[in-house]
Design an enzyme around this catalytic site. Structure first.
Site, mmCIF file in Angstrom:
data_model
loop_
_atom_site.group_PDB
_atom_site.id
_atom_site.type_symbol
_atom_site.label_atom_id
_atom_site.label_comp_id
_atom_site.label_asym_id
_atom_site.label_seq_id
_atom_site.Cartn_x
_atom_site.Cartn_y
_atom_site.Cartn_z
ATOM 1 C CB SER A 1 62.710 -69.794 7.447
ATOM 2 O OG SER A 1 63.655 -70.577 6.741
ATOM 3 N N GLY A 2 61.930 -68.384 10.008
ATOM 4 C CA GLY A 2 61.149 -67.477 10.837
ATOM 5 C C GLY A 2 61.451 -67.614 12.309
ATOM 6 C CE LYS B 1 61.449 -76.359 15.620
ATOM 7 N NZ LYS B 1 62.482 -76.551 14.588
ATOM 8 C CG HIS C 1 55.086 -72.920 13.874
ATOM 9 N ND1 HIS C 1 55.159 -74.072 14.616
ATOM 10 C CD2 HIS C 1 56.231 -72.822 13.172
ATOM 11 C CE1 HIS C 1 56.319 -74.660 14.363
ATOM 12 N NE2 HIS C 1 56.985 -73.925 13.497
ATOM 13 N N GLY D 1 59.879 -28.443 27.595
ATOM 14 C CA GLY D 1 59.132 -27.565 28.483
ATOM 15 C C GLY D 1 59.449 -27.698 29.943
ATOM 16 C CB CYS E 1 64.122 -24.745 30.767
ATOM 17 S SG CYS E 1 65.577 -23.753 31.164
ATOM 18 C CB SER F 1 70.176 -28.051 32.959
ATOM 19 O OG SER F 1 69.531 -27.606 31.792
ATOM 20 C CB THR G 1 73.616 -23.119 24.230
ATOM 21 O OG1 THR G 1 74.917 -22.497 24.271
ATOM 22 C CG2 THR G 1 73.511 -24.008 22.988
#
Length: 573
Positions: free
Chosen positions: A54-55, A106, A218, A396, A398, A441, A488
């Site tokens: 597993s894994g 495998k 692994h 910061g 705008c 914006s 807003t």
């Protein structure tokens, strides 16, 4: 850290999760074995069984389904499954009337031993069993006696075998085809981080900024450590190594060959990184004259949370492609197009935007240049002020965002004729801010201008300007989701627009008085945001006690109104 209930039960609970979410699967009681729930459909056909530690999810349970595996046997994390469970799966499949059983394994010593033992035990009970070993690792120039490791190429073998079995091919025929196919597959992996078995320390150490080439699934050592390079460079290194004819484990690949490419996420690469690596692999193969017929990109055989990727290449002909394209119900197999990847155009030209429709006053005589110049000048002068206000509640930028719009408009005025018709002007400005301003914006201003413009297509008296401004504001509210009072830009815009609605009834000489009142309402609205709790936009995620300055978007709106008023006042003098 791992999000588990217990180390001891994690494999069993994972298998239960896989099976409980897939109606086509069932668990074999007392064993970590996932089987198709419709085994009766296998009667008279060859059953396919694979598995391993597993894994590596979705391997191998994710490949159980019609057209792929009949079953998968899971071991503990990174540990070969016990021969007793493998045998139980074999006997169960045999008793459901299959004609034979093929084990797809495998090339790891534990898997070979345990699957081999189960196969011998099954043969002793009269079950026709055969085994195909997949050894697709291209890492080592001179492999050890253990041979090349089995990696993600195993998944492609699952697919070919599944298609052959579904067609009714006999056991010996499938084995013969797969043994030929395994010689046409190569895989190589690269890791940017180790992984850790639940309850254990990482399987190896890798310094920040380093990568390891050729490691196993692994966490077994690879062949080379180096500094992380660009995706293009890493992919080139991998494919060149995989196909180096001086390596005993290379995959022979020449210009004109056709391949299937599998880009396998080893566990923790982002989808963004995977897409970049996939692009690099396709491009480099095409540069080498290789035809890329199909591409798989995703997690197919992972190593827990390892940040890394493996590339698998399989040389194919028309017959192998046909088998590769055959349908399967296995949940982890991707739904791929059967169109060849190489030679495709990646881009199509966008549709032309509809030309701005004619207006009765297309060559209108209004001069908007002084207004635009003053608005741009004001926004550029107040850039740092707006940025400072935005730092308390956002990122910061705008002021910088508004400055981008101002610079774009200034450049446009230098190179273009400014329309004298308000509809054409607002439409042009909407496109400019959409493209150059960016962010929310840019979208909001473009919405305002786009929605306002149609009301000034043919008439632009005070009443139509009032309707236009109101339509723009309503569009911002509808799509932006904010309302006045949400802290807003609407808190500065809406009071001004409400005042501008008086243009509908104001005498021709009273427009400046209305506009002056609108400017004052806008500035008061912006100032009022000091005392409001943000309910929309990025500032809504900031605690209200930290928001003591006015909202930068509303300050920008008020500044624009003031700049327009001042410019019109100078014109009227």
């Amino acid at each position: 850290m791992k999000l588990l209930n217990s180390v001891e039960r994690c494999v069993d609970e994972a298998l239960e999760g896989i099976v409980s979410s897939n109606g086509g699967l069932v668990l074999l009681e007392g064993h970590r074995v996932v089987l198709r729930s419709d085994l009766q459909l296998l009667k008279g056909k060859v059953a396919l069984l694979s598995g391993g530690g597993s894994g590596h999810e979705p391997a191998h349970a994710g490949y159980v389904g019609k057209g792929m595996l009949s079953g998968a046997v899971a071991g503990s994390v990174f540990a070969s499954p016990p021969p007793g469970s493998i045998l139980a799966a074999i006997i169960t499949l045999w008793q459901n009337g299959v004609s034979g059983i093929l084990l797809l394994v495998k090339n790891y010593t534990g898997d070979r031993l345990n699957f081999g033992l189960a196969a011998e035990q099954a043969r002793a009970q009269g079950v026709p069993v055969d085994m195909v070993i997949v050894a697709d690792d291209c890492a080592f120039v001179q492999p050890s006696k253990a041979g090349r490791r089995g990696l993600c190429g195993t998944v492609l073998i699952h697919k070919l075998a599944g298609a052959l079995a579904e067609e009714g091919c006999p056991l010996e025929g499938i084995v013969a085809e797969l043994k030929k196919a395994t010689k046409s597959i190569g895989t190589l992996g690269v890791s940017l981080s180790p992984c850790s078995v639940p309850g254990c320390q990482p399987t190896f150490q890798l310094s920040p900024g380093d990568m390891e080439l050729g490691l196993g699934i692994h966490g077994e050592p690879g062949i080379k450590r180096s500094k992380i390079a660009s995706a293009d460079e890493v992919v080139k290194i991998m494919i060149d190594h995989m196909t180096d004819p001086f390596s005993q484990s290379h995959l022979s690949l020449k210009s004109g060959d056709t391949v299937v490419l599998c880009v396998n996420n080893l566990g923790a690469l982002s989808c963004l990184e995977m897409a970049v690596v996939t692009r690099a692999a396709i491009n480099y193969l095409m540069e080498r004259g290789v035809l890329v017929a199909r591409v798989m990109s995703g997690p197919y055989m992972t190593s827990l949370e390892m940040a890394g990727v493996s590339l698998t290449l399989m040389r194919v002909d028309e017959e192998l492609l046909r088998l590769f394209d055959a349908k399967t119900t296995a949940s982890a197999w991707p739904n791929l197009s059967s169109l060849c990847v190489s030679g495709r155009k990646l881009y199509m030209k966008p549709a032309e935007r509809p030309a701005t429709s004619d207006t009765k006053s297309e060559q209108g005589s209004l001069d908007f240049r002084p207004i635009l110049e003053n608005v741009c000048k004001t926004l550029l002068q107040r850039q740092e002020e707006l940025n400072t206000l935005d730092r308390a509640a956002g990122d910061g930028d705008c002021g910088s965002t508004h400055a981008c719009a101002a610079n774009a408009i200034q450049k446009w005025m230098q190179t273009s004729t400014i329309p004298g018709n308000p509809y054409l002007l607002l439409t042009a400005l909407a496109g400019l801010v959409e493209e150059k301003m960016g962010g929310s914006s840019g979208a909001l201003y473009s919405l305002f201008l786009t929605a306002a413009a149609p009301h000034l297509r043919e008439h632009f008296d005070g009443a139509h300007w009032a309707k236009a401004m109101n339509a723009g504001t309503e569009a911002m509210k509808r799509y932006g989701g904010a309302e006045p009072g949400d802290r807003t830009m609407l808190d500065a815009l809406c009071p001004a627009i409400e005042e501008l609605m008086k243009l509908s009834t104001a005498p021709s000489g009273g427009h400046m008085t209305v506009l002056q009142a609108a400017v004052e309402k806008s500035e008061a609205g912006a100032e009022s945001t000091c005392y409001l709790t943000a309910k929309a936009g990025r500032a809504s995620y900031i605690a209200s006690e930290h928001l003591t300055q006015p909202d930068p978007g509303s300050v920008a709106i008020a500044a624009i109104f003031r700049a327009v008023f001042e410019a019109l006042g100078e014109k009227s003098q």
